[in-house]
Design a protein around this motif. Structure first.
Motif, PDB file in Angstrom:
ATOM      1  N   SER A  39      33.964  40.815  48.538  1.00 53.77           N
ATOM      2  CA  SER A  39      35.343  41.257  48.344  1.00 53.77           C
ATOM      3  C   SER A  39      35.300  42.633  47.698  1.00 53.77           C
ATOM      4  CB  SER A  39      36.127  40.266  47.475  1.00 53.77           C
ATOM      5  OG  SER A  39      37.506  40.581  47.457  1.00 53.77           O
ATOM      6  N   THR A  40      36.460  43.243  47.498  1.00 58.66           N
ATOM      7  CA  THR A  40      36.507  44.582  46.932  1.00 58.66           C
ATOM      8  C   THR A  40      36.949  44.584  45.475  1.00 58.66           C
ATOM      9  OG1 THR A  40      38.786  44.938  47.657  1.00 58.66           O
ATOM     10  CG2 THR A  40      37.039  45.539  49.196  1.00 58.66           C
ATOM     11  N   HIS A 244      31.176  45.551  43.465  1.00 56.64           N
ATOM     12  CA  HIS A 244      31.934  46.236  44.519  1.00 56.64           C
ATOM     13  C   HIS A 244      31.789  47.721  44.256  1.00 56.64           C
ATOM     14  CE1 HIS A 244      34.999  47.028  41.498  1.00 56.64           C
ATOM     15  NE2 HIS A 244      35.022  45.731  41.219  1.00 56.64           N
ATOM     16  N   GLY A 258      42.310  46.975  47.996  1.00 57.25           N
ATOM     17  CA  GLY A 258      41.795  45.946  48.888  1.00 57.25           C
ATOM     18  C   GLY A 258      41.342  46.399  50.243  1.00 57.25           C
ATOM     19  N   TYR A 309      39.694  40.130  51.435  1.00 56.88           N
ATOM     20  CA  TYR A 309      40.615  40.396  50.333  1.00 56.88           C
ATOM     21  C   TYR A 309      42.003  40.070  50.869  1.00 56.88           C
ATOM     22  CZ  TYR A 309      42.963  42.782  46.446  1.00 56.88           C
ATOM     23  OH  TYR A 309      43.731  43.075  45.355  1.00 56.88           O
ATOM     24  N   LEU A 359      44.220  37.363  43.031  1.00 55.72           N
ATOM     25  CA  LEU A 359      43.544  38.642  42.844  1.00 55.72           C
ATOM     26  C   LEU A 359      44.498  39.692  42.298  1.00 55.72           C
ATOM     27  CD1 LEU A 359      41.233  38.918  45.978  1.00 55.72           C
ATOM     28  CD2 LEU A 359      40.547  38.592  43.614  1.00 55.72           C
ATOM     29  N   GLN A 360      45.675  39.813  42.908  1.00 60.38           N
ATOM     30  CA  GLN A 360      46.636  40.819  42.469  1.00 60.38           C
ATOM     31  C   GLN A 360      47.060  40.580  41.032  1.00 60.38           C
ATOM     32  OE1 GLN A 360      47.549  43.552  43.893  1.00 60.38           O
ATOM     33  NE2 GLN A 360      49.084  44.168  42.390  1.00 60.38           N
TER      34      GLN A 360
END
Length: 369
Positions: A39-40, A244, A258, A309, A359-360
């Motif tokens: 993922s980023t 990342h 993302g 993502y 995530l956000q």
């Protein structure tokens, strides 16, 4: 299993900037160019790094932690509150240290009272960041995150005199805001300029300064790691990787949003005294390399790595990256035809990789968003 094993993870480290870490490069036996994050952002990378599994948006499944695989005493020290006991990362460790989070700071206490992700929450998050910026004008500014040298000192003290151990150290340098000790501006200015650039309000001069600050953070981390490399037993199995990458103005983008871009997904990966791996490495393979046996979804021999993502996803080989926007060469971004990789991308289902808006929300907590 090796008597001493060490995992070192670095937040936001670009592959093309490892050149500023000569001491670390000299210490490692092997480095791997085709290594990729899952993922980023941190919440999407560490279930892979520590658990050998794709993230589900709620931290690490405690039973998956690679720390359970070691009979030796285990020590974990992280400098990112997303890598805390709250998210399952203390599982399997005999000693575990991380930022507290969860209501200890003014920002955390406010988050408890507001619905995360809501408009009032976002307004409060923006207001807190503005408060931090204004405070930096009138107070002596501390480093944004716990300094690497402190982490190294604590770890070496914890394992001093032990003949066997497993250690995991996570460093926030060079995560933004970039504020190295040796900058030619004071720390408060470095933090303000970084925030200004990452919010698209910086000048070209600001942008040049921020890129230099980022490089300095990496060089200073390398210097802080040198005592660690010198102190651990020579036969220690070591895995060193980024979680990342980072954007430094490419297409006007900064930080680690993302987007499925090589600058974010291609990560540094190096080893010492470790088993051989194939041409392609995913961060989901880290526990496998650490233990010397396949762990969860990890493998020693990989042709394709995957990342996600939210509803975005990517598939990577040593040469190409395929996303919803097309398939491109990794080295120069030129479009290519790779039907096999595109089929792999189509079959990869990220629905289980990121659930909800976790995530956000976590990025807002840290000031990413």
């Amino acid at each position: 299993m090796t008597e001493t094993t060490l995992l070192v993870t670095v937040d936001s480290l670009r592959t093309d900037h490892v050149q500023y870490m000569p001491e670390t490069l000299a210490f490692l036996d092997d480095t791997h160019d085709a290594a990729f994050a899952t993922s980023t952002a941190t919440p999407g990378s560490f279930p892979a790094i520590i658990g050998g599994e794709y993230p589900a948006g709620n931290g690490l499944e405690e039973a998956a932690s690679v720390a359970h695989e070691f009979d030796a005493p285990s020590v974990g020290i992280t400098t990112n509150h997303l890598l805390s006991q709250e998210y399952g990362y203390a599982a399997g460790f005999d000693s575990f240290t991380s930022p507290k989070g969860g209501g200890e700071s003014l920002k955390d206490k406010g988050a408890i009272l507001l619905e995360r992700g809501s408009l009032p929450y976002k307004v409060a998050s923006w207001g807190y960041n503005r408060y931090q910026q204004l405070r930096s004008y009138i107070e002596e500014t501390e480093k944004s995150f716990r300094p690497a040298a402190d982490v190294v000192d604590q770890f070496l003290h914890a394992v001093d005199g032990r003949e066997e151990w497993f250690g995991w150290l996570h460093f926030m340098e060079p995560h933004h805001p970039y504020d190295p000790d040796g900058a030619n501006v004071d720390r408060a200015t470095a933090q303000r300029v970084t925030r200004r650039v990452l919010s698209d309000r910086g000048s070209e001069e600001d942008e040049a300064l921020v890129r230099n600050l980022y490089r300095q953070e990496i060089a200073e981390l390398d210097a802080a790691l040198e005592p660690l490399w010198n102190a651990i037993p020579d036969e220690t199995r070591v895995v060193f990787c980024g979680d990342h990458g980072e954007l430094l103005g490419e297409d006007g983008l900064w930080g680690h949003p993302g987007e499925m871009r090589p600058e974010l997904l291609n990560v540094p990966f190096g080893t010492r005294n470790a088993p051989d791996v194939g041409e392609v490495v995913s961060l989901i393979d880290v526990p496998t390399v650490l233990t010397g046996s396949e762990h969860r979804q990890g493998t020693f021999d990989r042709d394709t790595a995957f990342a996600a993502y939210g509803d975005r996803k990517a598939a990577m080989t040593a040469d190409h990256i395929a996303t919803a926007d097309g398939t491109y060469r990794l080295d120069d971004g030129e479009p290519v035809d790779d039907p096999g990789l595109e089929r792999e991308l189509e079959r990869f289902d990220p629905a289980y990789v990121v659930k909800e808006e976790a995530l956000q929300e976590d990025l807002e907590d840290l000031g990413y968003a």
